[in-house]
Design an enzyme around this catalytic site. Sequence first.
Site, mmCIF file in Angstrom:
data_model
loop_
_atom_site.group_PDB
_atom_site.id
_atom_site.type_symbol
_atom_site.label_atom_id
_atom_site.label_comp_id
_atom_site.label_asym_id
_atom_site.label_seq_id
_atom_site.Cartn_x
_atom_site.Cartn_y
_atom_site.Cartn_z
ATOM 1 N NE ARG A 155 0.535 -3.798 11.852
ATOM 2 C CZ ARG A 155 1.414 -3.380 10.950
ATOM 3 N NH1 ARG A 155 2.638 -3.808 10.988
ATOM 4 N NH2 ARG A 155 1.054 -2.534 10.028
ATOM 5 N NE ARG A 165 6.562 -2.580 6.335
ATOM 6 C CZ ARG A 165 5.252 -2.489 6.192
ATOM 7 N NH1 ARG A 165 4.738 -1.992 5.099
ATOM 8 N NH2 ARG A 165 4.439 -2.896 7.137
ATOM 9 C CE LYS A 218 -2.595 -0.282 3.650
ATOM 10 N NZ LYS A 218 -2.266 -1.531 4.346
ATOM 11 N NE ARG A 249 5.920 0.166 9.729
ATOM 12 C CZ ARG A 249 4.964 0.250 8.825
ATOM 13 N NH1 ARG A 249 5.197 0.740 7.640
ATOM 14 N NH2 ARG A 249 3.747 -0.156 9.103
ATOM 15 N NE ARG A 307 -6.073 -1.404 9.905
ATOM 16 C CZ ARG A 307 -4.913 -0.843 9.547
ATOM 17 N NH1 ARG A 307 -4.875 0.397 9.131
ATOM 18 N NH2 ARG A 307 -3.817 -1.544 9.600
HETATM 19 P P1 AMP Z 1 -0.901 0.396 9.526
HETATM 20 O O1 AMP Z 1 0.439 1.018 9.355
HETATM 21 O O2 AMP Z 1 -1.918 0.967 8.594
HETATM 22 O O3 AMP Z 1 -0.856 -1.104 9.431
HETATM 23 O O4 AMP Z 1 -1.424 0.747 10.990
HETATM 24 C C1 AMP Z 1 -0.646 0.484 12.142
HETATM 25 C C2 AMP Z 1 -1.558 0.361 13.357
HETATM 26 O O5 AMP Z 1 -2.290 1.585 13.550
HETATM 27 C C3 AMP Z 1 -2.614 -0.719 13.279
HETATM 28 O O6 AMP Z 1 -2.107 -1.984 13.662
HETATM 29 C C4 AMP Z 1 -3.659 -0.190 14.256
HETATM 30 O O7 AMP Z 1 -3.247 -0.373 15.600
HETATM 31 C C5 AMP Z 1 -3.620 1.299 13.999
HETATM 32 N N1 AMP Z 1 -4.550 1.708 12.930
HETATM 33 C C6 AMP Z 1 -4.217 2.260 11.729
HETATM 34 N N2 AMP Z 1 -5.305 2.544 11.007
HETATM 35 C C7 AMP Z 1 -6.368 2.145 11.748
HETATM 36 C C8 AMP Z 1 -7.772 2.147 11.535
HETATM 37 N N3 AMP Z 1 -8.319 2.603 10.388
HETATM 38 N N4 AMP Z 1 -8.563 1.674 12.525
HETATM 39 C C9 AMP Z 1 -8.039 1.219 13.682
HETATM 40 N N5 AMP Z 1 -6.731 1.151 13.931
HETATM 41 C C10 AMP Z 1 -5.879 1.624 12.987
#
Ligand code: AMP
Length: 192
Positions: free
Chosen positions: A145, A128, A14, A134, A89
Amino acid sequence: MINLVLFGPPGAGKGTQSEKLIQKYGFVHISTGDLFRWHTKNETPLGKRIKEIMNSGALVPDEITIAMLKEELDKNPHAKGFLFDGFPRTVPQAESLDTFMKGNGTAIHYIIALDVTEDEVRTRIAKRRTMENRVDDEEEKLNKRITEYFTKTIHVLPFYEQQGRLHTVHGIGSVDEIFLNICKIIAQRYYS
Ligand code: AMP
């Protein structure tokens, strides 16, 4: 104005595709994951509230996520268009997004899901992790996740599919090939 939602499990590419789309179409990029990481890193009140949740790899509650998203939209009243990455999400998040867009006299024009297998995602995230350091990508959180995506986020797709709004792009292949397929979808119905 065009607005696009890009879906895919963690590690689906993404981020890479978002960068290319921003370059080509001038979107304002809204990545809720990046925003949450910024808040935790800078220890803002919101960051302190969500730190544990983020570290566990669980989803931040809708109420918090939707409020932050709305704030981000309001900061960009003159955007040419938005690219939503990692949001929505959940179905309530998807419904809120439609409401916010409608309130601004616009809509989400493209909903594109990168279709990547769980195995491919695990391999990509492992790579990554060695490159980016990260904190939320550590091994024990990775499972959580990915599970969150395949048990919760995935349910947002039928919400859009039932409305005939979902496009799926095969997420395995070269970055340029995948990008081309996304651009083809946008070219089918370009909003200016
Ligand atoms: P990502 O980098 O998009 O995978 O997001 C990292 C973390 O941020 C996720 O594992 C969630 O804890 C939180 N997070 C990001 N976007 C959302 C969302 N739309 N709804 C809920 N939690 C989110």
